[in-house]
Scaffold this motif. Sequence first.
Motif, PDB file in Angstrom:
ATOM      1  N   ILE A   1       0.817  -1.348   0.050  1.00  0.00           N
ATOM      2  CA  ILE A   1      -0.217   0.027  -0.079  1.00  0.00           C
ATOM      3  C   ILE A   1       0.883   0.952   0.146  1.00  0.00           C
ATOM      4  CG2 ILE A   1      -1.861   1.216   1.330  1.00  0.00           C
ATOM      5  CD1 ILE A   1      -2.883  -1.228   0.214  1.00  0.00           C
ATOM      6  N   LYS A   2       1.701   1.410   0.899  1.00  0.00           N
ATOM      7  CA  LYS A   2       2.881   2.207   0.921  1.00  0.00           C
ATOM      8  C   LYS A   2       3.474   2.487  -0.547  1.00  0.00           C
ATOM      9  CE  LYS A   2       6.712   4.007   3.607  1.00  0.00           C
ATOM     10  NZ  LYS A   2       7.904   3.661   4.387  1.00  0.00           N
ATOM     11  N   ILE A   3       4.052   1.693  -1.120  1.00  0.00           N
ATOM     12  CA  ILE A   3       4.543   1.697  -2.553  1.00  0.00           C
ATOM     13  C   ILE A   3       3.585   2.411  -3.454  1.00  0.00           C
ATOM     14  CG2 ILE A   3       5.351   0.584  -4.432  1.00  0.00           C
ATOM     15  CD1 ILE A   3       6.590  -1.452  -2.467  1.00  0.00           C
ATOM     16  N   LEU A   4       2.303   1.700  -3.373  1.00  0.00           N
ATOM     17  CA  LEU A   4       1.131   2.347  -4.329  1.00  0.00           C
ATOM     18  C   LEU A   4       1.015   3.805  -4.020  1.00  0.00           C
ATOM     19  CD1 LEU A   4      -1.129  -0.854  -4.612  1.00  0.00           C
ATOM     20  CD2 LEU A   4       0.466  -0.050  -6.342  1.00  0.00           C
ATOM     21  N   LYS A   5       0.707   3.918  -2.679  1.00  0.00           N
ATOM     22  CA  LYS A   5       0.556   5.595  -2.395  1.00  0.00           C
ATOM     23  C   LYS A   5       1.688   6.293  -2.767  1.00  0.00           C
ATOM     24  CE  LYS A   5      -3.275   4.678   0.691  1.00  0.00           C
ATOM     25  NZ  LYS A   5      -3.874   4.716   2.148  1.00  0.00           N
ATOM     26  N   SER A   6       2.762   5.795  -2.783  1.00  0.00           N
ATOM     27  CA  SER A   6       3.901   6.816  -3.107  1.00  0.00           C
ATOM     28  C   SER A   6       4.143   7.284  -4.572  1.00  0.00           C
ATOM     29  CB  SER A   6       5.384   6.416  -2.549  1.00  0.00           C
ATOM     30  OG  SER A   6       5.733   5.226  -3.037  1.00  0.00           O
ATOM     31  N   GLY A   7       3.253   6.602  -5.387  1.00  0.00           N
ATOM     32  CA  GLY A   7       3.379   6.717  -7.013  1.00  0.00           C
ATOM     33  C   GLY A   7       4.055   5.771  -7.584  1.00  0.00           C
ATOM     34  N   GLN A   8       4.511   4.675  -7.082  1.00  0.00           N
ATOM     35  CA  GLN A   8       5.151   3.662  -7.783  1.00  0.00           C
ATOM     36  C   GLN A   8       4.294   2.712  -8.346  1.00  0.00           C
ATOM     37  OE1 GLN A   8       9.296   3.168  -6.054  1.00  0.00           O
ATOM     38  NE2 GLN A   8       8.076   4.263  -4.215  1.00  0.00           N
ATOM     39  N   VAL A   9       5.363   1.693  -9.068  1.00  0.00           N
ATOM     40  CA  VAL A   9       4.247   0.396  -9.583  1.00  0.00           C
ATOM     41  C   VAL A   9       4.800  -0.819  -8.671  1.00  0.00           C
ATOM     42  CG1 VAL A   9       4.028  -1.073 -11.839  1.00  0.00           C
ATOM     43  CG2 VAL A   9       4.809   1.404 -11.912  1.00  0.00           C
ATOM     44  N   VAL A  10       3.638  -1.817  -8.291  1.00  0.00           N
ATOM     45  CA  VAL A  10       3.657  -2.920  -7.527  1.00  0.00           C
ATOM     46  C   VAL A  10       3.320  -4.010  -8.567  1.00  0.00           C
ATOM     47  CG1 VAL A  10       3.003  -4.521  -5.774  1.00  0.00           C
ATOM     48  CG2 VAL A  10       3.538  -1.892  -5.328  1.00  0.00           C
ATOM     49  N   GLY A  11       4.047  -5.033  -9.105  1.00  0.00           N
ATOM     50  CA  GLY A  11       3.672  -5.966  -9.889  1.00  0.00           C
ATOM     51  C   GLY A  11       3.152  -7.357  -8.894  1.00  0.00           C
TER      52      GLY A  11
END
Length: 193
Positions: free
Chosen positions: A98-108
């Motif tokens: 969630i933190k990675i997504l909210k920071s505007g990055q891509v999660v695979g």
Amino acid sequence: MNLYPLGKFLCSVVFYPLYGIKVIGKENFPKEGGVLLCSNHIENFDPPVVGITCPRPVHFMAKEELFKMPVLKSVLPNVHAFPVKRGMSDREAFRKTIKILKSGQVVGLFPEGTRSKTGELREGLAGAGFFALKGEAVVMPCAIIGPYKPFRKLKVVYGKPMDMTIYREKRASSEEVTAVIMDEIRKLIELNK
């Protein structure tokens, strides 16, 4: 140490010519903002193949056991992979995603959870829907169409970004959203076989 660019280069040099990778729909990929990249899972090489074909760096969840292996435990964190405990609710991995997504990055993510031994698309796990709803990101459906055979064509197809706002507003369940995502992946496979 960030080994992602080097890893992407080395994997590209090997996989593109070996599997004749053809990428379709790369222009659909959002240039910025959080993206949950959801793909079918047919082979162990799927994460690096998605990583080299995606126009942006991808963070992948990887099974915790891999982080206990001698070489991988040093390499994986430096290529944007992070551990997840399989078969249980791993709150730490959930928070990190969630933190990675909210920071505007891509999660695979591979919503099926494990690779399909038959190559047929299986049901997705609720985790994909959970991250799609909570991560404030768009969902990018992706289809890998095999086989992984040397010098045959392997296709990686990116669909259109899926806006999750409507599902958040109507308080859809994680299972419902996962089903919608899997349906998009299924359509990509059927249209590009």
